[in-house]
Design a protein around this motif. Structure first.
Motif, mmCIF file in Angstrom:
data_model
loop_
_atom_site.group_PDB
_atom_site.id
_atom_site.type_symbol
_atom_site.label_atom_id
_atom_site.label_comp_id
_atom_site.label_asym_id
_atom_site.label_seq_id
_atom_site.Cartn_x
_atom_site.Cartn_y
_atom_site.Cartn_z
ATOM 1 N N ASP A 70 0.441 -0.889 0.092
ATOM 2 C CA ASP A 70 -0.272 -0.232 0.202
ATOM 3 C C ASP A 70 0.767 1.121 0.214
ATOM 4 N N LEU A 71 1.882 1.436 0.588
ATOM 5 C CA LEU A 71 3.227 2.441 0.261
ATOM 6 C C LEU A 71 3.836 2.653 -0.678
ATOM 7 N N GLY A 72 3.791 0.783 -1.322
ATOM 8 C CA GLY A 72 4.097 1.958 -3.377
ATOM 9 C C GLY A 72 5.465 0.782 -3.687
ATOM 10 N N PHE A 73 5.966 0.697 -2.082
ATOM 11 C CA PHE A 73 6.857 -0.497 -2.491
ATOM 12 C C PHE A 73 7.130 -1.312 -2.810
ATOM 13 N N PRO A 74 8.648 -1.715 -4.067
ATOM 14 C CA PRO A 74 7.833 -2.333 -4.811
ATOM 15 C C PRO A 74 8.859 -3.768 -3.557
ATOM 16 N N LEU A 75 9.320 -4.998 -4.957
ATOM 17 C CA LEU A 75 9.057 -6.034 -3.621
ATOM 18 C C LEU A 75 10.775 -6.132 -3.359
ATOM 19 N N ALA A 76 12.154 -5.491 -4.176
ATOM 20 C CA ALA A 76 13.169 -6.123 -3.423
ATOM 21 C C ALA A 76 13.148 -5.211 -2.057
ATOM 22 N N ARG A 77 12.938 -4.468 -1.884
ATOM 23 C CA ARG A 77 11.972 -3.303 -0.973
ATOM 24 C C ARG A 77 11.821 -3.551 0.405
ATOM 25 N N ILE A 78 10.670 -4.404 -0.318
ATOM 26 C CA ILE A 78 10.172 -5.545 0.724
ATOM 27 C C ILE A 78 10.569 -6.463 1.130
ATOM 28 N N ASN A 79 11.035 -7.256 0.537
ATOM 29 C CA ASN A 79 11.901 -8.045 1.412
ATOM 30 C C ASN A 79 13.357 -7.156 2.426
ATOM 31 N N GLU A 80 13.932 -6.789 1.568
ATOM 32 C CA GLU A 80 14.758 -5.523 2.385
ATOM 33 C C GLU A 80 13.943 -5.485 3.824
ATOM 34 N N MET A 81 13.105 -4.541 3.718
ATOM 35 C CA MET A 81 12.367 -3.933 4.999
ATOM 36 C C MET A 81 12.204 -5.108 6.285
ATOM 37 N N ILE A 82 11.216 -6.078 5.470
ATOM 38 C CA ILE A 82 11.052 -7.537 6.688
ATOM 39 C C ILE A 82 11.827 -7.699 6.925
ATOM 40 N N ASP A 83 13.277 -8.296 6.424
ATOM 41 C CA ASP A 83 14.803 -8.491 7.105
ATOM 42 C C ASP A 83 15.630 -7.356 8.483
ATOM 43 N N ALA A 84 15.092 -5.660 8.387
ATOM 44 C CA ALA A 84 15.087 -5.181 8.605
ATOM 45 C C ALA A 84 14.495 -5.082 10.159
ATOM 46 N N SER A 87 14.767 -8.026 11.877
ATOM 47 C CA SER A 87 16.592 -8.237 12.680
ATOM 48 C C SER A 87 16.004 -6.983 13.681
ATOM 49 N N GLY A 88 15.544 -6.013 13.998
ATOM 50 C CA GLY A 88 15.037 -5.353 15.161
ATOM 51 C C GLY A 88 16.024 -3.955 14.217
ATOM 52 N N ASP A 89 16.635 -3.928 13.422
ATOM 53 C CA ASP A 89 17.294 -2.801 12.250
ATOM 54 C C ASP A 89 16.308 -1.787 12.448
ATOM 55 N N THR A 90 16.430 -0.559 13.367
ATOM 56 C CA THR A 90 15.386 0.237 12.985
ATOM 57 C C THR A 90 15.863 1.713 12.506
ATOM 58 N N GLU A 91 17.425 2.011 12.202
ATOM 59 C CA GLU A 91 18.408 2.738 10.804
ATOM 60 C C GLU A 91 17.810 2.144 9.990
ATOM 61 N N LYS A 92 18.272 1.067 9.290
ATOM 62 C CA LYS A 92 17.802 0.752 7.337
ATOM 63 C C LYS A 92 16.247 1.074 7.491
ATOM 64 N N MET A 93 15.255 0.545 8.487
ATOM 65 C CA MET A 93 13.560 0.328 8.561
ATOM 66 C C MET A 93 13.774 2.647 7.985
ATOM 67 N N LEU A 96 15.133 3.063 4.546
ATOM 68 C CA LEU A 96 14.257 2.728 3.831
ATOM 69 C C LEU A 96 12.801 4.091 3.864
ATOM 70 N N LEU A 97 12.304 4.182 4.602
ATOM 71 C CA LEU A 97 11.031 4.412 4.609
ATOM 72 C C LEU A 97 11.475 5.712 3.697
ATOM 73 N N GLU A 98 12.647 7.164 4.242
ATOM 74 C CA GLU A 98 12.730 7.301 3.393
ATOM 75 C C GLU A 98 12.956 7.422 1.749
ATOM 76 N N ASP A 99 14.200 6.302 1.788
ATOM 77 C CA ASP A 99 13.924 6.373 0.584
ATOM 78 C C ASP A 99 12.410 6.108 -0.673
ATOM 79 N N GLN A 100 12.178 5.984 0.502
ATOM 80 C CA GLN A 100 10.686 5.533 -0.812
ATOM 81 C C GLN A 100 9.592 6.921 -0.707
ATOM 82 N N ARG A 101 10.140 7.844 0.169
ATOM 83 C CA ARG A 101 9.199 9.416 0.117
ATOM 84 C C ARG A 101 10.043 9.589 -0.827
#
Length: 284
Positions: A70-84, A87-93, A96-101
């Protein structure tokens, strides 16, 4: 009682694809795609029918995928976001949100440009304003140059901004230095490229320059004979004039070469889109 509980657990952990689709609001078609790409594979498949079954523990992942879609993430980025997130990597999350913005902001600007173009074309019915093509000989030019790869609109704007920033720096005010011509873009690819175009932005200069300019090259670009035409109107429909100029040059018996370039004869900050003038140059 034990058998009943065990049976209920087995049923809960074999959620049919249709029911899982309803729970997560992901279509069955999307779920099959996610299975093929490894983004969300079912917990079990029927050996004979190939029917997919999901477990209760997969619902959270499915719902998260739906939210990211719904936020428009492509598949590859969805995988990265779920991994982050896993793993609790809030900086990576956050990144990724800023990149999508930024991608969404660029898309909004692109759609607004299309809307303006549609409004103009509705009035003009695809009329094209282009000066009569001609041949011209251009001398070699000493320029300040930046070159990079990316999407045309984004990279040209970014490189011009970087050159303008340098030209406005206090270090140049006292030097015997001047700009001698308009900003230009040089297209080094022999084809149209969507996201990794090889683009150079340059501006002709004369006079004394600092010995070292971080990230900016001082060079001489070759001259020669060019097919030339001036396009009047928004940058986003300049391809119409490029097409006409290529056709004209070929009809004159010339084989258009690369790299082609264009000169920006006025400033989009000073004139409306309809008054923008762009000189198109094709080496022949």
């Amino acid at each position: 009682m034990y058998l009943t509980c065990m049976s209920n657990t087995m049923i809960q952990n074999k959620i049919p694809i249709g029911r899982f689709s309803m729970i997560t609001r992901l279509t069955c078609k999307a779920l099959r795609l996610y299975d093929e790409t490894g983004l969300l594979s079912p917990s079990a498949k029927d050996r004979f029918t190939g029917y997919r079954y999901y477990s209760l523990s997969q619902i959270e992942r499915g719902v998260l995928i739906r939210s990211l879609v719904d936020l428009g993430f492509p598949l590859a980025r969805i995988n990265e976001m779920i991994d982050a997130k896993t793993s609790g990597d809030t900086e990576k999350m956050s990144q990724l949100l800023e990149d999508q913005r930024q991608r969404v902001s660029f898309e909004i600007d692109r759609l607004r440009s299309i809307d303006r173009l549609l409004e103009r074309q509705k009035k003009e019915m695809f009329s094209m304003i282009i000066a009569e093509p001609k041949f011209k000989d251009i001398e070699p030019l000493r320029v300040l140059s930046l070159r990079d790869k990316g999407e045309y609109g984004e990279i040209i704007t970014r490189l011009i901004s970087r050159l303008c920033e340098f030209l406005g720096s206090p270090d140049l005010n006292a030097s015997n230095f001047s700009v001698t011509g308009p900003f230009m873009t040089i297209y080094h690819d022999g084809e149209y490229r969507e996201f990794d175009a090889d683009v150079e932005v340059a501006v002709p200069v004369t006079g004394r320059l600092p010995d070292q300019i971080p990230g900016i090259e001082v060079k001489t670009i070759p001259g020669g004979r060019f097919a030339s035409a001036i396009h009047k109107g928004p940058y986003q429909d300049v391809h119409e004039s490029w097409g006409k100029l290529y056709e004209w040059a070929a009809n004159q018996g010339y084989e258009p070469k690369t790299p082609c370039r264009d000169n920006y004869l006025n400033d989009p900050n000073d004139v409306p889109e309809e008054e923008l003038l762009t000189e198109l140059l094709i080496p022949v």
